[in-house]
Structure formats: structure tokens, C-alpha cells
Design an enzyme around this catalytic site. Structure first.
Site, PDB file in Angstrom:
ATOM      1  N   HIS A  78       0.831  -1.216   0.000  1.00  0.00           N
ATOM      2  CA  HIS A  78       0.000   0.000   0.000  1.00  0.00           C
ATOM      3  C   HIS A  78       0.864   1.264   0.000  1.00  0.00           C
ATOM      4  O   HIS A  78       0.516   2.263  -0.636  1.00  0.00           O
ATOM      5  CB  HIS A  78      -0.944   0.021   1.211  1.00  0.00           C
ATOM      6  CG  HIS A  78      -1.870  -1.145   1.265  1.00  0.00           C
ATOM      7  ND1 HIS A  78      -2.657  -1.427   2.373  1.00  0.00           N
ATOM      8  CD2 HIS A  78      -2.156  -2.124   0.364  1.00  0.00           C
ATOM      9  CE1 HIS A  78      -3.366  -2.522   2.142  1.00  0.00           C
ATOM     10  NE2 HIS A  78      -3.069  -2.961   0.921  1.00  0.00           N
ATOM     11  N   HIS A 118      49.821 -13.996 -25.644  1.00  0.00           N
ATOM     12  CA  HIS A 118      48.562 -14.505 -25.087  1.00  0.00           C
ATOM     13  C   HIS A 118      47.873 -15.344 -26.154  1.00  0.00           C
ATOM     14  O   HIS A 118      47.279 -14.803 -27.084  1.00  0.00           O
ATOM     15  CB  HIS A 118      47.674 -13.332 -24.635  1.00  0.00           C
ATOM     16  CG  HIS A 118      46.530 -13.765 -23.758  1.00  0.00           C
ATOM     17  ND1 HIS A 118      45.240 -13.800 -24.202  1.00  0.00           N
ATOM     18  CD2 HIS A 118      46.490 -14.175 -22.463  1.00  0.00           C
ATOM     19  CE1 HIS A 118      44.450 -14.208 -23.216  1.00  0.00           C
ATOM     20  NE2 HIS A 118      45.188 -14.444 -22.151  1.00  0.00           N
ATOM     21  N   HIS A 148      -1.023 -11.354  -4.462  1.00  0.00           N
ATOM     22  CA  HIS A 148       0.377 -11.005  -4.216  1.00  0.00           C
ATOM     23  C   HIS A 148       1.342 -12.038  -4.789  1.00  0.00           C
ATOM     24  O   HIS A 148       2.427 -11.683  -5.258  1.00  0.00           O
ATOM     25  CB  HIS A 148       0.628 -10.817  -2.721  1.00  0.00           C
ATOM     26  CG  HIS A 148      -0.138  -9.676  -2.145  1.00  0.00           C
ATOM     27  ND1 HIS A 148      -0.019  -8.394  -2.632  1.00  0.00           N
ATOM     28  CD2 HIS A 148      -1.046  -9.618  -1.137  1.00  0.00           C
ATOM     29  CE1 HIS A 148      -0.824  -7.591  -1.944  1.00  0.00           C
ATOM     30  NE2 HIS A 148      -1.451  -8.314  -1.045  1.00  0.00           N
TER      31      HIS A 148
END
Length: 466
Positions: free
Chosen positions: A82, A369, A291
Site C-alpha cells: 500500500h 597470449h 500477491h
């Protein structure tokens, strides 16, 4: 897709209300406090040590029995809906809701008194843009067990329709709608919570409505009332006499609207969907809402919004003249090739930055890499994001050339796509909170080929270099 629409709002000053929690029966003071931009809705428990806070976020929903209840680190907020509905209904984006108990005051079971308090405090526009989730396609959630269903569909405003069918003679099918949030105050805010007599008996037996009196809940009488039940009701509500009106409700009050139950369900939908954390632009149709389904739907929406944010690749015309080229960047950042990992800046505001790096075969890190299958190291992608974020951080000082930014923390790093020679990396960093005491918190994203490659939350400190 998320987009910006109008400015965020907070309130001008603190304002308080007092009452009792419906289920706990405890006296409680609620204080609405102004909040900074991008705060959202936050509950603060002032009765607990350290005044812990709980964000109004659907991820904290723990149960939906008789209200939407939140819990974070053992700290609870009960019946949040609410209060949240009143904030959404008045277009407030940022607010701290202080409570000295776990549950807001029930007042009359509606949002009316919260709306009045917030209007008394006054609403103030802030500088930051409001973010909106724009519903571009139909999103649906259905609970097969109950037949409840919620649908979101495209619309020009945030609109909500609720349809309820309780399958009882006293309260059959009802509908309620709003086409614009501006209707909330007059059409929805005063619609009170309700209960059926059979539910009330169970709640009384389990001691769950200690704060209830007949002025904050409409009670629909869906069965014969025995003298024993009448006696219990008189005791529970401290009344000498209780009777049933011809319209099938207890004689404590008069309905504000013939379809007050459907309007209250609409109020609950607005409050529960506030837990998404973003204003919605679309039409919500909720058939038999409650809900549980409201919050399940909110979880689904929240996932979609987060995914869209992650994949919301900045739309940059790489042929346009950047606002900073590599020479401008070197005037701001102390980094130099081969460790300068951002080439251009295309957007720079007080809250976000967008930059770019062309990844070429000549990058020195490719030599060692995975030389047989060159891949840009993930840590260097994060470093490139951090350098772009450094430009944003240093915008907050008048003489950036006299400051440095140092990494303090990196959180939630995720690598999603490989970055290889020939790729163009687009970086977007957004402030998560205003810069305070030189501390800068940013959400960073790196995109490649229209997809999210890397994301991380970065924290840096701005330090004077001379």
C-alpha cells in the site's frame, strides 16, 4: 527496451504518519524522507541497530501470505504494497521509507493517508532522467493452479486493468482500470483492503489480525455467521454489536466504490510491480491478481529488464567525430601506449560515458597470449573499461590533468564473448551513485559485435596527483 523519459522526482521534506500494523497490531511510525537521484524506494528500520535498509526489490520477497513481505539479511518488512502503490501513483521515483517496526501502519486499509502525507511533503523534480521499461511485446505469466494471469502489452502510458472473480454470491466479478497514473489519487488510492468472513475466522484463530478493526478492512460475509463467530468478532473488534448490511458486508463502513475490491486489487498490483525498480510504460492486464502472481510476474519483468540493460548496446555512429580523440584522452589520463586501452570517447555526461577501442593484430599482448589463436585478455578488457570510467570520474573535477584515478574494487565480473583482432570494443560506464569524497562507483559494460562481452562493477578513487 529501457529508455529515458522525463525527470526523476522525490519529496521536498520529511513527513510522518502513526498507526498500527494490521497483522502485528504494533504501534508504528512511518516517515517518508527525501532521497537522492537513482535511490529508488528503500525501507529503513530505525528500531534496529544500525538502521538497516531494504531496497524495494522483488528479489527480497520471502512470502506473500496476507501481503507482500520482504526480507534482507534477516531484516523484515511486512505488507509493503500500500505504501509503494502511493509512491508509484504520485510519480515519486526516489524515497526513503523509515519505520520503527516491521510493518507500515494499516491506516484505513488503503493508500489514501500515504498519498495525503506525500502531497503535504510536496513533490520535487530532480536533475536525473527517469528510466522507463518500454513494453514492446506481449509478456505473460499464468498460474495454472489458480487460473490467475497477468499480461503486459505495449501502450503509450502505464495503464492497469484488474479483473477479479471470487466465485461467491456476495462478491462476484468486478473490473477496475486506470489509463494514466494521474487517476490513481482520485480513483484508486481510497480503495480499502478486504477479507471474506471465512478467511477472517482463520486469521482470528491464528492471531494474525491483531491490528485489525472494522475501520480498515471491508469484510464480505460469504457464509452464515454463527453466534460463536459473532462473539469472537465482537471481542476482536471491540464492538458491542455487529451486523450484516443488505449488500453482504459487515456494518462497519460504507463502500467508497461499488467495485472497491477490484480497485484495491489494482492498488496492490501497482504496489507489487513497484518491486521491479523501474517505471513501466505499457498496459498491465491482471486477471484474478494476488500477491503471489503479482510478485512472480514482477520477477519475470525484472529478469527481462536486466537482460535488456545488459544487451542494450549503445548506438554509436563510429564515423562521427568523437568528443575526445586519443590525444584528448592522453591529456586527461596518465596512461600511454601500449597501455592506453581506449581510443575515442563518443558520449560524456555527469552520469555516463561511452568509449571505443579498435582491437588490432598489432596489440603487444597478442604476442604472448594464445599466439596461435589470439584472444584479448579479460583483465585488459576490464582495465580498458576502467580507463574509460576514469574519464567519467575525472569529469567531476575542474582540472582533471592534476588528478589520478585508482582502482579500489572490482565486483561481479563476467566474461561473455571472446575479443579477437579486428574487433571494435564499445565501452559504457554509468555511475551507480553520486561521487562522494572522491569515491566513484560505476557499472561497466563492454560490447563487441552487438553483444555484451564483459561486465563489472568498478569502484575507483580520485586522488590529487600534485
Amino acid at each position: 527496451m529501457a529508455e529515458n523519459s522525463s525527470k526523476q522526482n522525490t519529496i521536498k521534506e520529511k513527513v510522518s504518519l502513526e498507526g498500527v500494523g494490521l497483522h502485528t497490531g504494533k504501534a508504528v511510525t512511518l516517515t517518508f524522507c527525501p532521497a537522492e537521484e537513482n535511490t529508488g524506494y528503500v525501507f529503513r528500520r530505525t528500531d534496529l541497530e544500525g538502521s538497516p535498509e531494504i531496497e524495494a526489490d522483488v528479489s527480497y520477497v520471502v512470502n506473500t501470505q496476507r501481503g507482500t513481505n520482504l526480507e534482507k539479511n534477516g531484516v523484515k518488512i511486512q505488507t509493503s504494497e500500500h505504501v509503494l502503490a502511493s509512491c508509484v501513483g504520485l510519480g515519486i521515483d526516489n524515497i526513503i521509507i523509515e519505520l520503527n517496526a516491521s510493518e507500515p501502519p494499516i491506516m484505513d486499509g488503503s493508500s489514501k493517508f500515504f498519498v495525503e502525507a506525500l502531497e503535504k511533503a510536496g513533490i520535487e523534480e530532480q536533475d536525473a532522467e527517469r528510466e522507463e521499461f518500454v513494453v514492446n511485446e506481449i509478456i505473460c505469466y499464468r498460474d495454472e493452479e489458480t487460473g490467475s494471469e497477468i499480461i503486459a502489452m505495449p501502450a503509450n502510458e502505464y495503464q492497469v486493468t484488474t479483473m477479479v472473480d471470487f466465485g461467491t454470491k456476495v462478491l462476484g466479478t468486478q473490473n477496475a482500470s486506470i489509463n494514466n497514473l494521474s487517476e490513481f489519487k482520485t480513483e484508486i488510492a481510497d480503495s480499502r483492503t478486504f477479507s471474506f468472513l471465512h478467511e477472517l475466522e482463520t486469521l482470528l484463530e491464528h492471531g494474525l489480525i491483531k491490528g485489525g478493526d472494522l475501520n480498515n478492512a471491508i469484510v464480505y460475509v460469504d457464509k452464515e455467521i454463527s453466534e460463536d463467530t459473532m462473539k469472537k468478532l465482537r471481542v476482536a473488534f471491540n464492538r458491542d454489536k455487529i451486523s450484516i448490511k443488505p449488500n453482504g458486508i459487515l456494518d462497519n463502513l460504507t463502500l467508497h466504490h461499488a467495485n472497491e475490491a477490484a480497485r484495491h486489487k489494482l492498488l496492490d498490483v501497482l504496489g507489487d510491480l513497484a518491486l521491479v525498480g523501474t517505471r513501466i510504460k505499457g498496459k498491465i492486464i491482471a486477471n484474478k491478481p494476488g500477491h503471489h502472481i503479482n510478485t512472480e510476474f514482477a520477477k519475470k519483468l525484472s529478469k527481462i529488464i536486466k537482460a535488456e540493460k545488459r544487451n542494450n548496446v549503445p548506438k554509436i555512429d563510429l564515423s562521427q567525430i568523437p568528443i575526445m580523440d586519443v590525444n584528448d584522452i592522453m591529456e586527461t589520463l596518465p596512461h600511454r601506449p601500449p597501455f592506453l586501452l581506449v581510443d575515442k570517447i563518443y558520449e560524456l555526461t555527469d552520469t555516463h560515458v561511452i568509449g571505443m577501442k579498435n582491437v588490432t593484430m598489432n596489440e603487444p599482448f597478442f604476442v604472448g597470449h594464445f599466439p596461435g589463436k589470439p584472444v584479448m585478455p579479460g583483465v585488459l578488457q576490464v582495465e580498458a573499461m576502467a580507463q574509460t570510467g576514469g574519464i567519467l570520474a575525472l569529469k567531476s573535477v575542474p582540472d582533471p590533468e592534476n588528478y589520478l584515478t585508482y582502482f579500489m574494487k572490482i565486483d561481479n565480473v563476467k566474461f561473455k564473448q571472446q575479443v579477437v583482432p579486428g574487433d571494435t570494443l564499445i565501452f559504457k560506464l554509468e555511475l551507480l551513485a553520486p561521487i562522494r569524497r572522491g569515491i566513484c562507483q560505476m557499472q561497466g559494460y563492454a560490447f563487441v559485435n552487438g553483444k555484451l562481452a564483459t561486465e563489472a562493477i568498478l569502484m575507483a578513487q580520485i586522488v590529487k596527483s600534485k
